[in-house]
Design a protein around this motif. Structure first.
Motif, PDB file in Angstrom:
ATOM      1  N   GLU A 142       0.813  -1.211   0.000  1.00 21.25           N
ATOM      2  CA  GLU A 142       0.000   0.000   0.000  1.00 21.25           C
ATOM      3  C   GLU A 142       0.850   1.266   0.000  1.00 21.25           C
ATOM      4  O   GLU A 142       0.405   2.317  -0.477  1.00 21.25           O
ATOM      5  N   GLN A 143       2.065   1.167   0.523  1.00 20.46           N
ATOM      6  CA  GLN A 143       2.889   2.356   0.742  1.00 20.46           C
ATOM      7  C   GLN A 143       4.044   2.508  -0.236  1.00 20.46           C
ATOM      8  O   GLN A 143       4.576   3.616  -0.402  1.00 20.46           O
ATOM      9  N   ILE A 144       4.470   1.425  -0.877  1.00 23.26           N
ATOM     10  CA  ILE A 144       5.717   1.490  -1.638  1.00 23.26           C
ATOM     11  C   ILE A 144       5.648   2.468  -2.806  1.00 23.26           C
ATOM     12  O   ILE A 144       6.631   3.143  -3.123  1.00 23.26           O
ATOM     13  N   GLY A 145       4.493   2.588  -3.455  1.00 23.34           N
ATOM     14  CA  GLY A 145       4.376   3.497  -4.589  1.00 23.34           C
ATOM     15  C   GLY A 145       4.678   4.934  -4.214  1.00 23.34           C
ATOM     16  O   GLY A 145       5.477   5.614  -4.870  1.00 23.34           O
ATOM     17  N   SER A 146       4.057   5.421  -3.143  1.00 24.15           N
ATOM     18  CA  SER A 146       4.275   6.801  -2.708  1.00 24.15           C
ATOM     19  C   SER A 146       5.697   6.997  -2.197  1.00 24.15           C
ATOM     20  O   SER A 146       6.289   8.078  -2.371  1.00 24.15           O
ATOM     21  N   LEU A 147       6.261   5.974  -1.563  1.00 23.30           N
ATOM     22  CA  LEU A 147       7.645   6.070  -1.087  1.00 23.30           C
ATOM     23  C   LEU A 147       8.624   6.182  -2.249  1.00 23.30           C
ATOM     24  O   LEU A 147       9.589   6.951  -2.197  1.00 23.30           O
ATOM     25  N   LEU A 148       8.396   5.421  -3.312  1.00 22.54           N
ATOM     26  CA  LEU A 148       9.258   5.504  -4.490  1.00 22.54           C
ATOM     27  C   LEU A 148       9.183   6.904  -5.113  1.00 22.54           C
ATOM     28  O   LEU A 148      10.207   7.460  -5.530  1.00 22.54           O
ATOM     29  N   GLU A 149       7.992   7.455  -5.163  1.00 22.11           N
ATOM     30  CA  GLU A 149       7.825   8.799  -5.718  1.00 22.11           C
ATOM     31  C   GLU A 149       8.556   9.834  -4.864  1.00 22.11           C
ATOM     32  O   GLU A 149       9.182  10.764  -5.387  1.00 22.11           O
ATOM     33  N   MET A 150       8.466   9.681  -3.554  1.00 25.03           N
ATOM     34  CA  MET A 150       9.066  10.653  -2.647  1.00 25.03           C
ATOM     35  C   MET A 150      10.586  10.556  -2.594  1.00 25.03           C
ATOM     36  O   MET A 150      11.295  11.561  -2.670  1.00 25.03           O
ATOM     37  N   VAL A 151      11.110   9.341  -2.479  1.00 26.87           N
ATOM     38  CA  VAL A 151      12.544   9.138  -2.260  1.00 26.87           C
ATOM     39  C   VAL A 151      13.344   9.115  -3.557  1.00 26.87           C
ATOM     40  O   VAL A 151      14.495   9.536  -3.595  1.00 26.87           O
ATOM     41  N   GLN A 152      12.736   8.630  -4.645  1.00 31.11           N
ATOM     42  CA  GLN A 152      13.431   8.500  -5.931  1.00 31.11           C
ATOM     43  C   GLN A 152      14.744   7.726  -5.777  1.00 31.11           C
ATOM     44  O   GLN A 152      15.825   8.216  -6.113  1.00 31.11           O
ATOM     45  N   PRO A 153      14.680   6.511  -5.271  1.00 28.45           N
ATOM     46  CA  PRO A 153      15.910   5.759  -5.005  1.00 28.45           C
ATOM     47  C   PRO A 153      16.494   5.121  -6.265  1.00 28.45           C
ATOM     48  O   PRO A 153      15.820   4.968  -7.281  1.00 28.45           O
ATOM     49  N   ASP A 154      17.759   4.736  -6.168  1.00 24.61           N
ATOM     50  CA  ASP A 154      18.405   3.920  -7.196  1.00 24.61           C
ATOM     51  C   ASP A 154      18.229   2.436  -6.873  1.00 24.61           C
ATOM     52  O   ASP A 154      18.241   1.592  -7.764  1.00 24.61           O
ATOM     53  N   ILE A 155      18.098   2.162  -5.573  1.00 24.94           N
ATOM     54  CA  ILE A 155      18.010   0.788  -5.074  1.00 24.94           C
ATOM     55  C   ILE A 155      16.884   0.731  -4.049  1.00 24.94           C
ATOM     56  O   ILE A 155      16.771   1.623  -3.201  1.00 24.94           O
ATOM     57  N   VAL A 156      16.050  -0.294  -4.127  1.00 20.12           N
ATOM     58  CA  VAL A 156      15.012  -0.464  -3.110  1.00 20.12           C
ATOM     59  C   VAL A 156      15.153  -1.849  -2.482  1.00 20.12           C
ATOM     60  O   VAL A 156      15.345  -2.846  -3.192  1.00 20.12           O
ATOM     61  N   VAL A 157      15.106  -1.891  -1.179  1.00 18.55           N
ATOM     62  CA  VAL A 157      15.167  -3.129  -0.414  1.00 18.55           C
ATOM     63  C   VAL A 157      13.827  -3.321   0.281  1.00 18.55           C
ATOM     64  O   VAL A 157      13.366  -2.432   1.005  1.00 18.55           O
ATOM     65  N   VAL A 158      13.191  -4.470   0.054  1.00 18.10           N
ATOM     66  CA  VAL A 158      11.913  -4.800   0.683  1.00 18.10           C
ATOM     67  C   VAL A 158      12.124  -6.077   1.484  1.00 18.10           C
ATOM     68  O   VAL A 158      12.274  -7.163   0.910  1.00 18.10           O
ATOM     69  N   THR A 159      12.164  -5.951   2.788  1.00 14.84           N
ATOM     70  CA  THR A 159      12.497  -7.104   3.615  1.00 14.84           C
ATOM     71  C   THR A 159      11.773  -7.016   4.952  1.00 14.84           C
ATOM     72  O   THR A 159      11.006  -6.105   5.206  1.00 14.84           O
ATOM     73  N   GLY A 160      12.006  -7.986   5.788  1.00 15.61           N
ATOM     74  CA  GLY A 160      11.339  -8.051   7.090  1.00 15.61           C
ATOM     75  C   GLY A 160      11.458  -9.451   7.636  1.00 15.61           C
ATOM     76  O   GLY A 160      12.552  -9.971   7.817  1.00 15.61           O
ATOM     77  N   HIS A 161      10.326 -10.104   7.867  1.00 12.90           N
ATOM     78  CA  HIS A 161      10.300 -11.490   8.333  1.00 12.90           C
ATOM     79  C   HIS A 161       9.479 -12.334   7.369  1.00 12.90           C
ATOM     80  O   HIS A 161       8.552 -11.854   6.730  1.00 12.90           O
ATOM     81  N   ASP A 162       9.831 -13.608   7.291  1.00 13.29           N
ATOM     82  CA  ASP A 162       9.075 -14.548   6.472  1.00 13.29           C
ATOM     83  C   ASP A 162       9.294 -15.940   7.045  1.00 13.29           C
ATOM     84  O   ASP A 162      10.091 -16.137   7.966  1.00 13.29           O
ATOM     85  N   ALA A 163       8.588 -16.914   6.509  1.00 13.24           N
ATOM     86  CA  ALA A 163       8.774 -18.308   6.921  1.00 13.24           C
ATOM     87  C   ALA A 163       7.947 -19.197   6.005  1.00 13.24           C
ATOM     88  O   ALA A 163       6.860 -18.807   5.554  1.00 13.24           O
TER      89      ALA A 163
END
Length: 285
Positions: A142-163
């Protein structure tokens, strides 16, 4: 034994191999998050034991040794890349070394606030510009689109926990994984912003994540090929290596994975260019 949120514990059924943080208490079981590994787990109350200060210190000593080794390898490679950059910019040391570097900017989205802090500290230590955001994995798409627009990064890391949850289905079924589907959706959204894998570099995944799904969604790098646990700092080493590599060069897959704590069983990717650009002349204040 009286458990509370934040206690550091281990699981008896796994010979106390990993340390966990208690994140939620229930009448019959507890929800756990790995203290060093990006793993979520449930455990019956009678399978959990609070770790003593002595045992915790021993675990932390081993963990620090792994981190220090990866950091040392990374710094060695960074020094070699800097020397090669000096040579290229000065035409074989025939002119003065008077240039600056525009290192790749990282947007790091993490499902664990403590891990985010550790990762941000390491980015800063490595000299990599970073914008860190804590979000629960379910909120990330829900948030990544607006974050990409705001930050304009070269690299994006999407992580956390999984199993991977065997009770939920076959290992090939992405629905049997806690958070892989959210990571994959983030990747697909990010690819709508930039489909070119050399213009926006993406790392996605955590412990035991469905590697194939994340790569097919458009990640440059992802976890976990052998469905093993990955270290909390592994995404930082991959993102930082790309940030410090010239856009004229390709990142060596074997080298970038060698510098991680987990290695090829937990991490993989596709051929990718660096994003750092050099400029001249250097202006001093």
């Amino acid at each position: 034994m009286k458990l509370k949120k934040g206690d550091i514990v281990a699981r008896l059924s796994y010979q106390c191999d990993l340390l966990f943080r208690v994140v939620e208490l229930h009448p019959q079981y507890v929800e756990l998050a790995g203290e060093e590994m990006r793993l979520l787990a449930d455990a019956p109350l009678d399978d959990v034991v609070i770790v003593s200060e002595k045992e915790r210190a021993a675990h932390e000593k081993k963990a620090k040794e792994l981190i220090d080794n990866s950091y040392r390898l990374f710094r060695q490679d960074a020094k070699l890349m800097k020397q090669r950059g000096d040579y290229d910019v000065t035409s074989g040391y025939k002119s003065e070394s008077n240039y600056f570097e525009l290192r790749g900017r990282v947007l790091h989205i993490d499902g664990d606030p403590l891990y985010l802090r550790k990762c941000t500290e390491l980015y800063n230590k490595l000299g990599v510009p970073v914008y860190g955001v804590y979000l629960h994995e379910k909120e990330m798409p829900e948030q990544i689109g607006s974050l990409l627009e705001m930050v304009q990064p070269d690299i994006v890391v999407v992580t956390g926990h999984d199993a991977y949850l065997k009770s939920k289905g076959d290992e090939r079924d992405v629905r049997a994984y806690r958070h892989t589907k959210y990571f994959a959706e983030c990747v697909r959204i990010a690819r709508k912003h930039s489909w070119n894998k050399d213009e926006l570099i993406i790392f996605a995944g955590a412990c035991q994540s469905h590697f194939e799904t994340l790569i097919k969604a458009g990640s440059n790098f992802a976890s976990s090929p052998e469905r093993v646990n990955i270290h909390a700092l592994d995404p930082v080493y991959i993102a930082s290596r790309i940030s410090l590599t010239s856009f004229m060069d390709r990142v060596s897959l074997s080298d970038v994975l060698r510098n991680t704590i987990t290695g090829e069983k937990g991490l993989g990717g596709v051929e990718t260019k660096g994003v750092m650009r050099r400029g001249m002349p250097m202006k001093y204040d």
